[in-house]
Design an enzyme around this catalytic site. Structure first.
Site, mmCIF file in Angstrom:
data_model
loop_
_atom_site.group_PDB
_atom_site.id
_atom_site.type_symbol
_atom_site.label_atom_id
_atom_site.label_comp_id
_atom_site.label_asym_id
_atom_site.label_seq_id
_atom_site.Cartn_x
_atom_site.Cartn_y
_atom_site.Cartn_z
ATOM 1 N N HIS A 2 0.792 -1.267 -0.041
ATOM 2 C CA HIS A 2 0.038 -0.094 0.014
ATOM 3 C C HIS A 2 0.730 1.205 -0.117
ATOM 4 O O HIS A 2 2.235 1.276 0.339
ATOM 5 C CB HIS A 2 -0.830 -0.052 1.260
ATOM 6 C CG HIS A 2 -1.695 -0.984 1.560
ATOM 7 N ND1 HIS A 2 -3.324 -0.784 1.234
ATOM 8 C CD2 HIS A 2 -1.730 -2.244 2.114
ATOM 9 C CE1 HIS A 2 -3.972 -2.070 1.333
ATOM 10 N NE2 HIS A 2 -2.782 -2.965 2.027
ATOM 11 N N TYR A 7 -2.176 -1.591 9.302
ATOM 12 C CA TYR A 7 -1.092 -2.218 8.355
ATOM 13 C C TYR A 7 -0.250 -2.840 9.507
ATOM 14 O O TYR A 7 -0.073 -2.458 10.670
ATOM 15 C CB TYR A 7 -0.268 -1.090 7.763
ATOM 16 C CG TYR A 7 -0.909 -0.413 6.761
ATOM 17 C CD1 TYR A 7 -1.496 -0.626 5.591
ATOM 18 C CD2 TYR A 7 -0.878 1.143 7.147
ATOM 19 C CE1 TYR A 7 -2.228 0.053 4.847
ATOM 20 C CE2 TYR A 7 -1.682 2.076 6.185
ATOM 21 C CZ TYR A 7 -2.400 1.630 5.314
ATOM 22 O OH TYR A 7 -3.102 2.558 4.397
ATOM 23 N N HIS A 59 -2.147 -2.988 -3.477
ATOM 24 C CA HIS A 59 -3.597 -2.875 -3.180
ATOM 25 C C HIS A 59 -4.622 -2.979 -4.477
ATOM 26 O O HIS A 59 -5.571 -3.507 -4.831
ATOM 27 C CB HIS A 59 -3.614 -1.786 -2.366
ATOM 28 C CG HIS A 59 -5.093 -1.475 -1.773
ATOM 29 N ND1 HIS A 59 -5.622 -0.524 -0.935
ATOM 30 C CD2 HIS A 59 -6.138 -2.346 -1.762
ATOM 31 C CE1 HIS A 59 -6.723 -0.534 -0.608
ATOM 32 N NE2 HIS A 59 -7.119 -1.527 -1.024
ATOM 33 N N LYS A 87 -8.911 2.177 -6.507
ATOM 34 C CA LYS A 87 -8.088 3.054 -6.180
ATOM 35 C C LYS A 87 -6.677 2.973 -6.648
ATOM 36 O O LYS A 87 -6.445 2.128 -7.061
ATOM 37 C CB LYS A 87 -8.139 3.328 -4.514
ATOM 38 C CG LYS A 87 -7.464 2.404 -3.772
ATOM 39 C CD LYS A 87 -7.926 2.295 -2.369
ATOM 40 C CE LYS A 87 -7.570 3.437 -1.604
ATOM 41 N NZ LYS A 87 -7.281 2.985 0.036
HETATM 42 ZN ZN LIG Z 1 -3.805 0.616 -0.049
#
Ligand SMILES: [Zn+2]
Length: 160
Positions: A18, A47, A123, A143
Site C-alpha cells: 500500500h 497495516y 492494493h 483506488k
Molecule cells: Zn492501499
C-alpha cells in the site's frame, strides 16, 4: 490506554503493498497512521508494517494478527504501507525513495521465507474484475494505491 485484542490470522497467502496517499514532503510513520485509524474507530493501525520516507521500517499491527487494510483479503494477508504515493494535489504519484524500495525488497524477501508461497500484490491489483475478463485493468482499480506497478518492479527487484 485500553488493551487491544486482535485475532490471529490462520492463513497467509498475500503480501499486500500500500501507500499512505501522502505527499513526498510528509515525513510520517506508524504513530500518525495509528492516530488516523483510531479516529476511524479501529483498535489500532490497520497495516502490519510501515516504511518511512528515509527507508526506516516500522512495525504496526502485530504480524500474526488479522490486519485492516484491504477489503475481502484481511484474513489471509499482511499489509505493508509505503509513506508517500500522491502529489500535493492528492493525485497518484510514484514518488517513493530508493531507500524505501530497498527496505521493501528486503522485507518482502524475509516475509516470503517466513510464509512460503505467498504472492506479492499491490492494493489496486485486488480490485474486483468488474467486466469479468480475468484481468484487473486500470479502469477497474477502486483506488490507485500503491501508485506504482508492483509486477514491473518485482521483475527487476526480486525479493530475497
Ligand atoms: Zn492501499
Amino acid at each position: 490506554m485500553a488493551t487491544v485484542t486482535l485475532t490471529r490470522r490462520k492463513h497467509t497467502r498475500l503480501l499486500v503493498v500500500h501507500c499512505s496517499a501522502t505527499h513526498s514532503g510528509q515525513d510520517i510513520g506508524v504513530q500518525e497512521i495509528t492516530r488516523w485509524h483510531r479516529a476511524r474507530g479501529w483498535s489500532t493501525i490497520g497495516y502490519h508494517y510501515v516504511i518511512r520516507r528515509n527507508g526506516t521500517l516500522e512495525t504496526g499491527r502485530d504480524e500474526a494478527s488479522i490486519g485492516a487494510h484491504v477489503a475481502g483479503h484481511n484474513s489471509d494477508s499482511i499489509g505493508i504501507c509505503l509513506i508517500g504515493g500522491v502529489d500535493t494535489q492528492s493525485q497518484a504519484q510514484n514518488n517513493f525513495t530508493n531507500a524505501q524500495l530497498e527496505t521493501l525488497q528486503h522485507l518482502l524477501g524475509l516475509l516470503q521465507k517466513r510464509y512460503p508461497g505467498t504472492r506479492i500484490v499491490g492494493h489496486r491489483n485486488l480490485s474486483p474484475d468488474r467486466n469479468g475478463d480475468g484481468r484487473i485493468t486500470p479502469n477497474e482499480w477502486f483506488k490507485a494505491c500503491p501508485s506504482f506497478d508492483i509486477d514491473a518492479w518485482l521483475a527487476l527487484n526480486s525479493p530475497g
